[in-house]
Design an enzyme around this catalytic site. Structure first.
Site, PDB file in Angstrom:
ATOM      1  N   ARG A   1     -23.952  -8.193 -29.115  1.00  0.00           N
ATOM      2  CA  ARG A   1     -22.772  -7.399 -29.619  1.00  0.00           C
ATOM      3  C   ARG A   1     -22.222  -6.345 -28.737  1.00  0.00           C
ATOM      4  NH1 ARG A   1     -24.589  -5.304 -35.296  1.00  0.00           N
ATOM      5  NH2 ARG A   1     -26.046  -4.597 -33.831  1.00  0.00           N
ATOM      6  N   TYR A   2     -23.070  -5.685 -28.332  1.00  0.00           N
ATOM      7  CA  TYR A   2     -22.682  -4.444 -27.260  1.00  0.00           C
ATOM      8  C   TYR A   2     -21.968  -4.901 -26.090  1.00  0.00           C
ATOM      9  CZ  TYR A   2     -22.869  -0.603 -24.505  1.00  0.00           C
ATOM     10  OH  TYR A   2     -22.364   0.932 -23.757  1.00  0.00           O
TER      11      TYR A   2
ATOM     12  N   ASP B   1     -29.072   2.432 -21.850  1.00  0.00           N
ATOM     13  CA  ASP B   1     -28.463   3.694 -21.867  1.00  0.00           C
ATOM     14  C   ASP B   1     -28.325   4.195 -20.341  1.00  0.00           C
ATOM     15  OD1 ASP B   1     -27.398   6.337 -21.944  1.00  0.00           O
ATOM     16  OD2 ASP B   1     -28.092   6.554 -23.734  1.00  0.00           O
TER      17      ASP B   1
ATOM     18  N   ASP C   1     -42.060   3.133 -27.929  1.00  0.00           N
ATOM     19  CA  ASP C   1     -41.547   3.507 -26.205  1.00  0.00           C
ATOM     20  C   ASP C   1     -42.072   2.381 -25.613  1.00  0.00           C
ATOM     21  OD1 ASP C   1     -41.146   4.501 -24.005  1.00  0.00           O
ATOM     22  OD2 ASP C   1     -41.250   6.514 -24.849  1.00  0.00           O
TER      23      ASP C   1
ATOM     24  N   LYS D   1     -24.510  11.360 -16.709  1.00  0.00           N
ATOM     25  CA  LYS D   1     -24.254  12.830 -16.064  1.00  0.00           C
ATOM     26  C   LYS D   1     -25.599  12.568 -14.962  1.00  0.00           C
ATOM     27  CE  LYS D   1     -22.726  14.969 -20.224  1.00  0.00           C
ATOM     28  NZ  LYS D   1     -22.825  16.096 -21.047  1.00  0.00           N
TER      29      LYS D   1
END
Length: 235
Positions: A215-216, A140, A118, A144
């Site tokens: 790549r993302y 990320d 982390d 929401k």
């Protein structure tokens, strides 16, 4: 019975609540080998005291760090293009770490270290004004509203980022998620310790030449999403 899943080196820092996966599908044999043999040589471990990242890279002229390097494409390209820089990559997803190790092995990169836990634990112990550039690329977005508190970009984390960056250092953020793009702009506009370097829309809608694609990012473009590229300078 033999365990078919390779494991990252243990870290002594206490675990916090972590939202997300630590491993996906089982690793192929060559990736398992890299995790077992190469990762221990590159992994940064914490011992509870302040860490000056420059000590990890003797003889280098500066330290760049990437938070959440995904498959490691951007990290490896930057490390290869800047052998004079020490590059510290942070990623907790084992499959991404294994992918990055494959890039490191193929490129024989000697200026790169990995923190496989982390990143907040690492941020807590890094010495102030010890980073010359920080990358947060396509994190990320937690789209929401009830999950907004999980987004890395928040005032507490930005306070710490400001402490860690040297004056004049760059903080680069990439995202293809409209919600996160707006979130970044809102939070960074409140900061008096960062200056947005963009002078025209093309400066943040087009990927800079010295910003290798990941790549993302390429996947996002193929799926019709528009990446945004933010560069902020520490004042």
């Amino acid at each position: 019975m033999k365990n078919d899943h390779a494991a990252a080196p243990e870290n002594t820092a206490p675990r916090r609540n972590f939202y997300g996966r630590r491993q996906g599908r089982p690793l192929r044999e060559n990736r398992k080998r890299l995790v077992e043999e190469l990762l221990p040589r590159l992994a940064v471990r914490l011992d509870g005291v302040a860490l000056d990242p420059a000590t990890l890279f003797p003889g280098k002229t500066g330290v760049w760090m990437e938070i959440g390097f995904g498959g490691g494409e951007h990290m490896a390209a930057q490390a290869a293009a800047h052998p004079e820089i020490g590059y510290l990559g942070c990623e907790i997803f084992l499959n991404g770490i294994a992918s990055a190790l494959a890039h490191v092995d193929a490129g024989k990169l000697a200026n790169l270290r990995i923190y496989p836990e982390d990143v907040r634990d690492l941020l807590d112990v890094l010495a102030p004004a010890s980073l010359d550039r920080l990358f947060l690329l396509f994190p990320d977005p937690w789209p929401k509203a009830r999950h907004a508190g999980r987004r890395f970009v928040n005032q507490k984390n930005l306070d710490r980022v400001a402490e860690l960056l040297k004056p004049g250092a760059e903080f680069r953020i990439g995202s293809d998620d409209p919600t996160y793009v707006g979130w970044v702009m809102m939070h960074m506009s409140r900061r008096k310790d960062f200056a947005w370097t963009a002078e025209r829309s093309g400066d943040w809608l087009n990927r800079p030449a010295d910003w290798p694609a990941s790549r993302y990012e390429q996947k996002a473009i193929k799926q019709g999403r528009k990446p945004h590229y933010f560069i902020y300078r520490r004042i």
